[in-house]
Design an enzyme around this catalytic site. Sequence first.
Site, PDB file in Angstrom:
ATOM      1  CG  ASN A   1      -0.126  -0.115   2.503  1.00 51.71           C
ATOM      2  OD1 ASN A   1       1.107  -0.193   2.461  1.00 51.71           O
ATOM      3  ND2 ASN A   1      -0.778  -0.110   3.635  1.00 51.71           N
ATOM      4  NE  ARG A   2       5.030   6.166  -1.614  1.00 49.31           N
ATOM      5  CZ  ARG A   2       5.574   6.687  -0.514  1.00 49.31           C
ATOM      6  NH1 ARG A   2       5.575   5.981   0.596  1.00 49.31           N
ATOM      7  NH2 ARG A   2       6.118   7.878  -0.542  1.00 49.31           N
ATOM      8  CG  LEU A   3       0.978   3.739   4.006  1.00 49.46           C
ATOM      9  CD1 LEU A   3      -0.216   3.748   4.950  1.00 49.46           C
ATOM     10  CD2 LEU A   3       1.681   5.102   4.041  1.00 49.46           C
TER      11      LEU A   3
END
Length: 230
Positions: free
Chosen positions: A196-198
């Site tokens: 999730n890009r996190l």
Amino acid sequence: MATVDLTSLRLKYRSEKDKFLEENIAVKEPFHLFKSWLSEAVETPEILEPNAFCLSTVSKTNFPSARFVLMKGVEDDGVTFFTNYGSRKAQEIESNPNVAATFYWLPLRRQVRIEGVASKLSREKSEEYFHQRPRASQIGAVASPQSQTIPNRDHLDKIENDIKEKLGPDGVVPLPNWGGYLIKPHWFEFWQGQTNRLHDRIIFRRPKSDDNKELVHDGENGWVYERLAP
Ligand SMILES: Cc1cc2nc3c(=O)[nH]c(=O)nc-3n(C[C@H](O)[C@H](O)[C@H](O)COP(=O)(O)O)c2cc1C
């Protein structure tokens, strides 16, 4: 010229990975964690050269340069690699020993960044490792004036043949201007990619007098650790 479609690449990278949390770091010390991630990389069949890392150095005129090399050991105080002492990287280390080493391990989706200071290994250690290498690689190291301009491929092959002839089939290959470096890290980042890009980023470094104690945590052996935003 045909264009290369990079958007479809995204699909290849999709693999679920557990979150990388502080409480799951068994020993809060970067060498321990580095060795544990390295072992996983070594055991992952898709990772063909888990010991390859991108070595960044800085020139006398403050321009960075980077290239891959192979890590040959993890010592108590650093990581080692071997190269030609007349090469561009060696000359840059000579004038500025601050270097960075970056590992990227797919499909584990892990990056480790190390920043530290490089110093030459002893001649004995370099010699010992040099003579453990296959004879052809030893001859190759003698033959190649690494990083210098040469007229063509034949030139290199000719030097190699001349050395082979001179040494005969059993002659000991003399150590050229070649050897190892130890990179002594003072900063590590462990990056775990998430879908999730996190992504998770945890760094280990030496403490500073103005560290915010709510964000910077005591680790072991004089290291502190903190989480950075991805
Ligand atoms: C995967 C990989 C591993 C490499 N390992 C080494 C190495 O251990 N030592 C080395 O001198 N060059 C190694 N090379 C070659 C270097 O990337 C580079 O071409 C060479 O050292 C000259 O760099 P320089 O001119 O910046 O000094 C490797 C290249 C690749 C792609």
